[in-house]
Scaffold this motif. Structure first.
Motif, PDB file in Angstrom:
ATOM      1  N   THR A  54       0.830  -1.326  -0.053  1.00 34.13           N
ATOM      2  CA  THR A  54       0.139  -0.078  -0.037  1.00 34.13           C
ATOM      3  C   THR A  54       0.949   1.370  -0.050  1.00 34.13           C
ATOM      4  O   THR A  54       2.014   1.306  -0.350  1.00 34.13           O
ATOM      5  CB  THR A  54      -0.989   0.062   1.159  1.00 34.13           C
ATOM      6  N   VAL A  55       0.477   2.400   0.349  1.00 28.66           N
ATOM      7  CA  VAL A  55       1.119   3.737   0.531  1.00 28.66           C
ATOM      8  C   VAL A  55       1.001   4.406   1.589  1.00 28.66           C
ATOM      9  O   VAL A  55      -0.169   4.304   2.214  1.00 28.66           O
ATOM     10  CB  VAL A  55       0.983   4.653  -0.935  1.00 28.66           C
ATOM     11  N   ILE A  56       1.706   5.300   1.882  1.00 30.39           N
ATOM     12  CA  ILE A  56       1.933   6.400   3.151  1.00 30.39           C
ATOM     13  C   ILE A  56       2.232   7.736   2.286  1.00 30.39           C
ATOM     14  O   ILE A  56       3.051   7.981   1.693  1.00 30.39           O
ATOM     15  CB  ILE A  56       2.991   6.061   4.173  1.00 30.39           C
ATOM     16  N   PHE A  57       1.471   8.507   2.774  1.00 25.41           N
ATOM     17  CA  PHE A  57       1.525  10.077   2.187  1.00 25.41           C
ATOM     18  C   PHE A  57       1.807  10.691   3.703  1.00 25.41           C
ATOM     19  O   PHE A  57       1.302  10.742   4.479  1.00 25.41           O
ATOM     20  CB  PHE A  57       0.016  10.659   1.842  1.00 25.41           C
ATOM     21  N   ILE A  58       3.223  11.456   3.402  1.00 32.47           N
ATOM     22  CA  ILE A  58       3.604  12.184   4.368  1.00 32.47           C
ATOM     23  C   ILE A  58       3.422  13.822   3.957  1.00 32.47           C
ATOM     24  O   ILE A  58       3.710  14.260   2.833  1.00 32.47           O
ATOM     25  CB  ILE A  58       5.146  11.887   4.245  1.00 32.47           C
ATOM     26  N   ILE A  59       2.615  14.423   4.927  1.00 33.77           N
ATOM     27  CA  ILE A  59       2.251  15.753   4.862  1.00 33.77           C
ATOM     28  C   ILE A  59       3.117  16.772   5.890  1.00 33.77           C
ATOM     29  O   ILE A  59       3.211  16.081   6.968  1.00 33.77           O
ATOM     30  CB  ILE A  59       0.824  15.888   5.264  1.00 33.77           C
ATOM     31  N   ASP A  60       3.331  18.063   5.669  1.00 29.15           N
ATOM     32  CA  ASP A  60       3.879  19.146   6.346  1.00 29.15           C
ATOM     33  C   ASP A  60       2.731  19.517   6.991  1.00 29.15           C
ATOM     34  O   ASP A  60       1.555  20.072   6.512  1.00 29.15           O
ATOM     35  CB  ASP A  60       4.544  20.108   5.274  1.00 29.15           C
ATOM     36  N   LYS A  61       2.505  19.367   8.448  1.00 28.20           N
ATOM     37  CA  LYS A  61       1.587  19.763   9.205  1.00 28.20           C
ATOM     38  C   LYS A  61       1.155  21.325   9.110  1.00 28.20           C
ATOM     39  O   LYS A  61      -0.132  21.530   9.459  1.00 28.20           O
ATOM     40  CB  LYS A  61       1.793  19.195  10.497  1.00 28.20           C
ATOM     41  N   ASN A  62       2.315  22.164   8.892  1.00 35.27           N
ATOM     42  CA  ASN A  62       1.930  23.421   9.057  1.00 35.27           C
ATOM     43  C   ASN A  62       1.201  24.162   7.848  1.00 35.27           C
ATOM     44  O   ASN A  62       0.264  24.982   7.839  1.00 35.27           O
ATOM     45  CB  ASN A  62       3.329  24.296   9.362  1.00 35.27           C
TER      46      ASN A  62
END
Length: 354
Positions: free
Chosen positions: A216-224
């Motif tokens: 599957t996949v993981i999306f990494i997001i900048d929280k700000n």
């Protein structure tokens, strides 16, 4: 052709032939090298006395799919849990004693969700840095792409332990069309984790009919900024599904692979390449009987302030009730709990250091 010309041509031929061999060697070495990233640990057993039923006298949860730790107060630990039938509870745990209180959804919240064919609450996360609570909802109707998403919950008096949620708002991501591109009916983000600067979104998985594929996949997001930093595949990492995530920090996460019955631990480098992957096979057994198994489906993960791991089994109703030869070995109360599809709460010790 002279001897020198012949020798020169042979040398060129040998050089050309070496390139494919060199390429094969590099590929072989690379595959071998990367295979060492994934380390399979010994089977992880629940702590003594676990799992326990998510049941408080005559109250119990139903199809629990998310859990998040809030705080400790003396011997009591406080959590939020969500059910994929549209309910949210406060869970207070004192030792192995369970206390449940359902959180009311205000009229405003219910109106907002009114058009959803199913209130499919799959993951709930408390952000200890901002004191915000996020809820992941999967879409189930024809408009599943519009329904599914990450929602911010607001509690009465801004107190996460208050008895009412007064607002639910979908979080806006600038690249949402890219982040949600793999959504389908009943397929969305079942793993959500927050750290100081990051938001991690784990897709439940890719399906072929009723079968889940191998990654599957993981999306990494900048929280700000809510901007996408990277999309990462779990291909070749022994992670088939992601049904729960927890962030220890910006580069270190834990997760639950429901279909493989594993807990996984990932360390990233600063560019979000894999540094290491550890797989912990889980011993999932019936309460008070470590030698008896059943068809488990863990769908959540959180850590408390003592670094103990908690996870909840979301009963797969088609297979949750053990066969007669197992039921007959249980006491009457435990057998009835299985028949009533009461979820189970697990507790593990990974000896983690933050």
């Amino acid at each position: 052709m002279s001897y020198l010309e012949t020798k020169s041509n042979l040398c060129k031929f040998e050089t050309v032939m070496r390139f494919p061999l060199l390429l094969i060697f590099i590929l072989f070495f690379s595959v071998g090298f990367y295979s060492f990233e994934v380390k399979v640990e010994t089977k992880l057993n629940p702590l003594d006395g676990f799992p326990i039923w998510l049941k408080d006298e005559d109250k119990h949860t139903d199809q629990t799919s998310g859990i998040t730790f809030i705080k400790s107060k003396g011997e009591e630990k406080y959590f939020l849990i969500c059910d994929d039938i549209g309910e949210i509870y406060h869970l207070k745990l004192k030792g192995k004693k369970v206390y449940l209180n359902k959180v009311k959804l205000s009229d405003k919240v219910q109106h907002k969700l009114k058009s959803f064919p199913k209130w499919d609450f799959e993951e709930i996360v408390y952000d200890k840095f901002t004191k915000k609570v996020y809820l992941s909802i999967e879409g189930n109707g024809l408009n599943y792409a519009e329904e599914a998403g990450i929602y911010e919950l607001k509690f009465k008096k801004n107190a996460v332990l208050s008895d009412e949620i007064i607002s639910i708002e979908k979080v806006n991501f600038p690249e949402w069309s890219n982040i949600s591109k793999y959504f389908d009916q009943n397929i969305g983000f079942e793993g959500v984790a927050v750290s100081k600067n990051r938001l991690f979104l784990g897709l439940e998985g890719f399906t072929w009919g009723e079968l889940f594929l191998d990654s599957t996949v993981i999306f990494i997001i900048d929280k700000n900024s809510n901007k996408l930093i990277r999309e990462i595949s779990t291909k070749g990492k022994n992670i088939q599904t992601i049904c729960g995530l927890y962030a220890i920090n910006d580069y270190h996460i834990l997760g639950i692979d429901r279909n493989s019955k594993n807990l996984f631990e990932i360390n990233f480098d600063k560019s979000y390449n894999y540094n290491s992957v550890k797989i912990y096979p889980l011993n999932l057994h019936v309460p008070k009987n470590s030698d008896l198994t059943y068809t488990a489906a863990l769908e959540s993960i959180t850590l408390d302030d003592e670094n103990y791991v908690f996870s909840v089994d979301d009963p797969w109703k088609k297979f949750y009730i053990p066969p007669a030869d197992v039921l007959n070995k249980l006491n009457e109360k435990d057998a009835e709990n299985f028949k009533d599809f009461i979820p189970l709460l697990y507790k593990f010790n990974l000896n983690l250091k933050r």
